[in-house]
Write a protein that holds these residues in place. Sequence first.
Motif, PDB file in Angstrom:
ATOM      1  N   VAL A  39       0.828  -1.205   0.000  1.00 39.33           N
ATOM      2  CA  VAL A  39       0.000   0.000   0.000  1.00 39.33           C
ATOM      3  C   VAL A  39       0.866   1.260   0.000  1.00 39.33           C
ATOM      4  CG1 VAL A  39      -1.879  -1.186   1.196  1.00 39.33           C
ATOM      5  CG2 VAL A  39      -0.187   0.093   2.532  1.00 39.33           C
ATOM      6  N   ASP A  40       0.238   2.372  -0.426  1.00 40.01           N
ATOM      7  CA  ASP A  40       0.928   3.659  -0.464  1.00 40.01           C
ATOM      8  C   ASP A  40       0.847   4.398   0.865  1.00 40.01           C
ATOM      9  OD1 ASP A  40       1.501   3.563  -3.357  1.00 40.01           O
ATOM     10  OD2 ASP A  40      -0.679   3.703  -3.555  1.00 40.01           O
ATOM     11  N   LEU A  41      -0.256   4.212   1.578  1.00 40.75           N
ATOM     12  CA  LEU A  41      -0.442   4.916   2.838  1.00 40.75           C
ATOM     13  C   LEU A  41      -1.449   4.180   3.702  1.00 40.75           C
ATOM     14  CD1 LEU A  41      -2.726   8.068   2.477  1.00 40.75           C
ATOM     15  CD2 LEU A  41      -2.551   6.317   0.733  1.00 40.75           C
ATOM     16  N   ALA A  42      -1.575   4.624   4.940  1.00 38.83           N
ATOM     17  CA  ALA A  42      -2.521   4.004   5.869  1.00 38.83           C
ATOM     18  C   ALA A  42      -3.524   5.041   6.343  1.00 38.83           C
ATOM     19  CB  ALA A  42      -1.782   3.414   7.068  1.00 38.83           C
ATOM     20  N   PHE A  43      -4.782   4.613   6.431  1.00 46.39           N
ATOM     21  CA  PHE A  43      -5.810   5.388   7.120  1.00 46.39           C
ATOM     22  C   PHE A  43      -5.928   4.798   8.518  1.00 46.39           C
ATOM     23  CE2 PHE A  43      -8.452   6.037   2.970  1.00 46.39           C
ATOM     24  CZ  PHE A  43      -7.525   6.962   2.519  1.00 46.39           C
ATOM     25  N   GLU A  44      -5.522   5.566   9.523  1.00 53.63           N
ATOM     26  CA  GLU A  44      -5.688   5.073  10.899  1.00 53.63           C
ATOM     27  C   GLU A  44      -6.889   5.765  11.532  1.00 53.63           C
ATOM     28  OE1 GLU A  44      -3.562   4.397  15.237  1.00 53.63           O
ATOM     29  OE2 GLU A  44      -2.447   5.449  13.673  1.00 53.63           O
TER      30      GLU A  44
ATOM     31  N   ALA B 241     -17.337   3.410  -0.520  1.00 50.77           N
ATOM     32  CA  ALA B 241     -17.703   2.606  -1.695  1.00 50.77           C
ATOM     33  C   ALA B 241     -19.159   2.802  -2.098  1.00 50.77           C
ATOM     34  CB  ALA B 241     -17.431   1.128  -1.407  1.00 50.77           C
ATOM     35  N   LYS B 242     -19.937   3.503  -1.225  1.00 49.08           N
ATOM     36  CA  LYS B 242     -21.360   3.755  -1.474  1.00 49.08           C
ATOM     37  C   LYS B 242     -22.149   2.456  -1.656  1.00 49.08           C
ATOM     38  CE  LYS B 242     -20.830   8.376  -3.419  1.00 49.08           C
ATOM     39  NZ  LYS B 242     -19.416   8.524  -3.088  1.00 49.08           N
ATOM     40  N   LYS B 243     -21.723   1.419  -0.950  1.00 48.61           N
ATOM     41  CA  LYS B 243     -22.441   0.145  -0.950  1.00 48.61           C
ATOM     42  C   LYS B 243     -21.973  -0.649   0.253  1.00 48.61           C
ATOM     43  CE  LYS B 243     -19.057  -2.128  -3.949  1.00 48.61           C
ATOM     44  NZ  LYS B 243     -18.832  -2.860  -5.201  1.00 48.61           N
ATOM     45  N   LYS B 244     -22.689  -1.725   0.563  1.00 50.45           N
ATOM     46  CA  LYS B 244     -22.321  -2.551   1.701  1.00 50.45           C
ATOM     47  C   LYS B 244     -21.276  -3.567   1.251  1.00 50.45           C
ATOM     48  CE  LYS B 244     -24.242  -4.914   5.694  1.00 50.45           C
ATOM     49  NZ  LYS B 244     -25.449  -5.379   6.411  1.00 50.45           N
ATOM     50  N   SER B 245     -20.004  -3.186   1.424  1.00 49.25           N
ATOM     51  CA  SER B 245     -18.905  -4.047   0.992  1.00 49.25           C
ATOM     52  C   SER B 245     -18.406  -4.939   2.110  1.00 49.25           C
ATOM     53  CB  SER B 245     -17.735  -3.191   0.490  1.00 49.25           C
ATOM     54  OG  SER B 245     -18.155  -2.332  -0.537  1.00 49.25           O
ATOM     55  N   THR B 246     -18.583  -4.496   3.359  1.00 51.70           N
ATOM     56  CA  THR B 246     -18.067  -5.249   4.490  1.00 51.70           C
ATOM     57  C   THR B 246     -19.121  -5.335   5.580  1.00 51.70           C
ATOM     58  OG1 THR B 246     -17.187  -3.291   5.586  1.00 51.70           O
ATOM     59  CG2 THR B 246     -15.731  -4.405   4.032  1.00 51.70           C
ATOM     60  N   LYS B 247     -18.959  -6.313   6.456  1.00 47.32           N
ATOM     61  CA  LYS B 247     -19.856  -6.442   7.593  1.00 47.32           C
ATOM     62  C   LYS B 247     -19.552  -5.351   8.608  1.00 47.32           C
ATOM     63  CE  LYS B 247     -20.426 -11.477   7.324  1.00 47.32           C
ATOM     64  NZ  LYS B 247     -20.215 -12.757   8.049  1.00 47.32           N
TER      65      LYS B 247
ATOM     66  N   THR C 181     -11.027 -10.873   8.450  1.00 44.84           N
ATOM     67  CA  THR C 181     -10.100 -11.148   7.363  1.00 44.84           C
ATOM     68  C   THR C 181      -9.782  -9.868   6.603  1.00 44.84           C
ATOM     69  OG1 THR C 181     -11.938 -11.639   5.853  1.00 44.84           O
ATOM     70  CG2 THR C 181     -10.966 -13.498   7.039  1.00 44.84           C
ATOM     71  N   ASN C 182      -8.640  -9.860   5.890  1.00 47.99           N
ATOM     72  CA  ASN C 182      -8.295  -8.721   5.045  1.00 47.99           C
ATOM     73  C   ASN C 182      -9.159  -8.742   3.790  1.00 47.99           C
ATOM     74  OD1 ASN C 182      -6.183  -7.947   6.775  1.00 47.99           O
ATOM     75  ND2 ASN C 182      -4.800  -9.409   5.820  1.00 47.99           N
ATOM     76  N   GLN C 183      -9.644  -7.567   3.392  1.00 49.40           N
ATOM     77  CA  GLN C 183     -10.474  -7.468   2.194  1.00 49.40           C
ATOM     78  C   GLN C 183     -10.023  -6.266   1.373  1.00 49.40           C
ATOM     79  OE1 GLN C 183     -14.854  -7.982   3.047  1.00 49.40           O
ATOM     80  NE2 GLN C 183     -14.192  -7.643   5.154  1.00 49.40           N
ATOM     81  N   TRP C 184      -9.904  -6.451   0.041  1.00 48.40           N
ATOM     82  CA  TRP C 184      -9.626  -5.334  -0.860  1.00 48.40           C
ATOM     83  C   TRP C 184     -10.955  -4.834  -1.414  1.00 48.40           C
ATOM     84  CZ3 TRP C 184      -5.181  -2.801  -1.435  1.00 48.40           C
ATOM     85  CH2 TRP C 184      -3.971  -3.453  -1.118  1.00 48.40           C
TER      86      TRP C 184
ATOM     87  N   ASP D 103      -9.069  -3.470   3.888  1.00 44.06           N
ATOM     88  CA  ASP D 103      -9.639  -3.477   5.230  1.00 44.06           C
ATOM     89  C   ASP D 103      -8.908  -4.518   6.066  1.00 44.06           C
ATOM     90  OD1 ASP D 103     -11.315  -2.960   7.347  1.00 44.06           O
ATOM     91  OD2 ASP D 103     -12.906  -4.275   6.659  1.00 44.06           O
ATOM     92  N   THR D 104      -8.737  -4.221   7.339  1.00 40.31           N
ATOM     93  CA  THR D 104      -8.086  -5.165   8.246  1.00 40.31           C
ATOM     94  C   THR D 104      -8.910  -5.286   9.524  1.00 40.31           C
ATOM     95  OG1 THR D 104      -6.756  -3.425   9.302  1.00 40.31           O
ATOM     96  CG2 THR D 104      -5.781  -4.551   7.408  1.00 40.31           C
ATOM     97  N   PRO D 105      -8.860  -6.426  10.194  1.00 43.23           N
ATOM     98  CA  PRO D 105      -9.561  -6.548  11.480  1.00 43.23           C
ATOM     99  C   PRO D 105      -8.979  -5.596  12.516  1.00 43.23           C
ATOM    100  CG  PRO D 105      -8.911  -8.700  10.611  1.00 43.23           C
ATOM    101  CD  PRO D 105      -8.196  -7.669   9.787  1.00 43.23           C
ATOM    102  N   GLY D 106      -9.790  -5.247  13.494  1.00 40.50           N
ATOM    103  CA  GLY D 106      -9.305  -4.400  14.568  1.00 40.50           C
ATOM    104  C   GLY D 106      -8.255  -5.109  15.392  1.00 40.50           C
ATOM    105  N   VAL D 107      -7.262  -4.347  15.851  1.00 44.19           N
ATOM    106  CA  VAL D 107      -6.179  -4.960  16.622  1.00 44.19           C
ATOM    107  C   VAL D 107      -5.883  -4.120  17.861  1.00 44.19           C
ATOM    108  CG1 VAL D 107      -4.390  -3.822  15.221  1.00 44.19           C
ATOM    109  CG2 VAL D 107      -3.814  -5.875  16.525  1.00 44.19           C
ATOM    110  N   LEU D 108      -5.793  -4.790  18.989  1.00 43.14           N
ATOM    111  CA  LEU D 108      -5.388  -4.165  20.245  1.00 43.14           C
ATOM    112  C   LEU D 108      -3.938  -4.550  20.551  1.00 43.14           C
ATOM    113  CD1 LEU D 108      -8.646  -4.789  22.281  1.00 43.14           C
ATOM    114  CD2 LEU D 108      -7.764  -2.550  21.606  1.00 43.14           C
ATOM    115  N   TRP D 109      -3.383  -3.958  21.587  1.00 39.27           N
ATOM    116  CA  TRP D 109      -1.992  -4.265  21.924  1.00 39.27           C
ATOM    117  C   TRP D 109      -1.943  -5.211  23.120  1.00 39.27           C
ATOM    118  CZ3 TRP D 109      -4.648   0.172  21.929  1.00 39.27           C
ATOM    119  CH2 TRP D 109      -4.779   0.914  23.111  1.00 39.27           C
ATOM    120  N   PRO D 110      -0.770  -5.815  23.371  1.00 36.41           N
ATOM    121  CA  PRO D 110      -0.720  -6.934  24.317  1.00 36.41           C
ATOM    122  C   PRO D 110      -1.144  -6.627  25.744  1.00 36.41           C
ATOM    123  CG  PRO D 110       1.258  -6.884  22.972  1.00 36.41           C
ATOM    124  CD  PRO D 110       0.518  -5.624  22.684  1.00 36.41           C
TER     125      PRO D 110
END
Length: 283
Positions: free
Chosen positions: A26-31, A143-149, A159-162, A173-180
């Motif tokens: 990827v070129d950049l991240a949206f956090e 995306a103006k549509k329901k692409s993900t749950k 899961t990762n989704q393009w 898209d990536t699942p949410g992640v917390l730290w240890p």
Amino acid sequence: MNLNINWYPGHMKKTSDSIRENLKKVDLAFELVDARAPRATENPLLKELLGDKKRILIFNKADLADPETNKKWLAYYKENNIPAVELNSNTGKGIPELMKEVHKTMEEKRARDVDRGIISKQVRAMIIGVPNVGKSTLINSLAKKKSTKTGNTPGVTRTNQWIKVGEDLLLLDTPGVLWPKFESEELALHLAYIGSIKDEVLPKEDVALKLVEHLSDHYPDLLEKRFKIKIQGRPLETMEEIARKRGAIMRRSEIEYTRVTDIILDEFRKATIGRISLEEPNV
């Protein structure tokens, strides 16, 4: 209440490894951070994973947070040279500003590509953040549509989704992640209040009681107006007063703590109590 807990389910370890592996694509991240608790939802692990990768911080759920505190946070990000955009992913408000920031952030890379004879308008961006911060809702809005749950339960995306957004943007898209480990009880509580930690992980009634204490100290007028009560001397007494007003009473006039806990947390998370911020920037 001791909340210095270890928290690292297996799927979150896999998510961290996957983010690290896919960053080169990827070129950049949206956090995304939750505007009500930006500090608690800005995952230090993600900062480490991103390294020098360009990042746009999306100040999401801004419509649920105190508008005056939102202004303070955006001024803080600007002062610290952090590209940030205020956004409501449910309505799409702020998306045009996000796209402008994307093009601004990518100007330098596109100029280098042109010098190398590479002409490409498409930007690849990874969406990252803690659970329940609104990543999937943002993608669906873009995306103006329901692409993900989507859902209010942390961990819906596993899961990762393009997802393709027009001709110019491809999102991962990536699942949410917390730290240890949560070192700070305050930050752990903030994550619990907004639902980024599953309610089963921490003592739910204790979390609601702590939230009542916080609201009594910082937003007493909103708390009293919403529940038609007068704040009592101790948080537990205030919580019990809310229970009586809402009919969370069992036989023999005993308080139904489980029910009043659900009422308080649900109405906070939906901003039914009002627009509330849990944190202010250190300026």
